[in-house]
Design an enzyme around this catalytic site. Structure first.
Site, PDB file in Angstrom:
ATOM      1  CG  ASP A   1      10.933  56.543  -0.446  1.00 55.03           C
ATOM      2  OD1 ASP A   1      10.538  57.333   0.429  1.00 55.03           O
ATOM      3  OD2 ASP A   1      10.699  55.311  -0.411  1.00 55.03           O
TER       4      ASP A   1
ATOM      5  CD  GLU B   1      11.108  45.031   0.829  1.00 57.54           C
ATOM      6  OE1 GLU B   1      11.327  46.189   1.246  1.00 57.54           O
ATOM      7  OE2 GLU B   1      10.138  44.330   1.217  1.00 57.54           O
TER       8      GLU B   1
ATOM      9  CG  MET C   1       4.366  51.309   5.586  1.00 57.95           C
ATOM     10  SD  MET C   1       3.452  51.191   4.025  1.00 57.95           S
ATOM     11  CE  MET C   1       1.795  50.798   4.626  1.00 57.95           C
ATOM     12  CD  GLU C   2       6.261  46.603   6.153  1.00 57.83           C
ATOM     13  OE1 GLU C   2       5.407  46.884   5.294  1.00 57.83           O
ATOM     14  OE2 GLU C   2       7.433  47.054   6.132  1.00 57.83           O
TER      15      GLU C   2
ATOM     16  N   GLY D   1      11.772  54.711   3.834  1.00 55.80           N
ATOM     17  CA  GLY D   1      11.851  56.094   3.390  1.00 55.80           C
ATOM     18  C   GLY D   1      12.746  56.897   4.310  1.00 55.80           C
TER      19      GLY D   1
END
Length: 228
Positions: free
Chosen positions: A190, A12, A166-167, A78
């Site tokens: 995804d 990224e 997740m962050e 996601g």
């Protein structure tokens, strides 16, 4: 103007580093913080790592150690909205923890802190709305798990987010403490379903570039504003 940009993974971050000029890298907290120039701005970019603690400590170092006046968190996510497709970009208007149980916390997790969600910075959100791109502004949910079909429906029912990562909420929480504007830009890798792991691996690079395309447009707009 000094802008701090963080990503969770090397994939990224790399396309961003390639565009910075006059780069200088410092090693702190087991991370490489690269400071350079883009669009007349000073930009410090770093791979913070996956998960909330990594995001929090990296965000704090960008603010306290490098003087970041604004934080941009970019990367993949996601999808949890069936109207979105892989590669679409979501801008975090609202950012929350989906795995933080507040049942016994009468006054919230910290006095005065929002108990529902953190908001993206209004000025940066307005700037994104003026880009003229096909962007989705909505809610991003953060948790310490890679979401697949098993967790997907429960998160949607409770929080109704556009995507999950997740962050971002950890970075938002640190920015709230320091009063630093935050902008979260995520591209879908995804659909957080039964095929999420394979789809993520296949689309990580493409989705990262999609998100960074918006980041570069934001930086160019900030550069023009700063020069004016």
């Amino acid at each position: 103007m000094n802008i701090g940009i963080l990503c969770a993974t090397r994939e990224e971050l790399e396309p961003l580093l390639e565009r910075l000029e006059n780069k200088n890298t410092q090693r702190r907290l087991h991370r490489d913080f690269t400071t350079g120039e883009y669009a007349g701005l000073t930009v410090t970019a770093v791979m913070g790592g996956v998960g909330k603690v990594n995001a929090a400590v990296t965000t704090q170092e960008l603010i306290q150690g490098f003087g970041a006046e604004k934080i941009i968190f970019t990367g993949v996510a996601g999808g949890l909205d069936d109207t979105l497709r892989v590669g679409d970009v979501v801008i975090g208007a609202e950012i929350l923890h989906h795995d933080l149980d507040m049942t016994l916390m009468e006054n919230g997790q910290f006095p005065g802190m929002p108990t529902d969600f953190f908001r993206g910075d209004p000025e940066l959100l307005d700037l994104c709305r003026g880009l003229g791109e096909n962007l989705r502004f909505g809610r991003i949910a953060t948790g310490e798990t890679f979401v697949t079909a098993r967790e997907r429906d429960g998160i949607i029912r409770r929080f109704h987010p556009q995507c999950v990562d997740m962050e971002s909420a950890a970075a938002a929480q640190v920015c709230w403490f320091f009063g630093v504007p935050l902008l979260v830009i995520r591209s879908l890798s995804d659909n957080a379903d039964q095929e999420a792991e394979a789809t993520y691996a296949e689309n990580l690079s493409h989705a990262s570039v999609s998100a960074l395309g918006v980041v570069f447009r934001v930086l160019e707009a900030l550069g023009r504003k700063n020069a004016g």
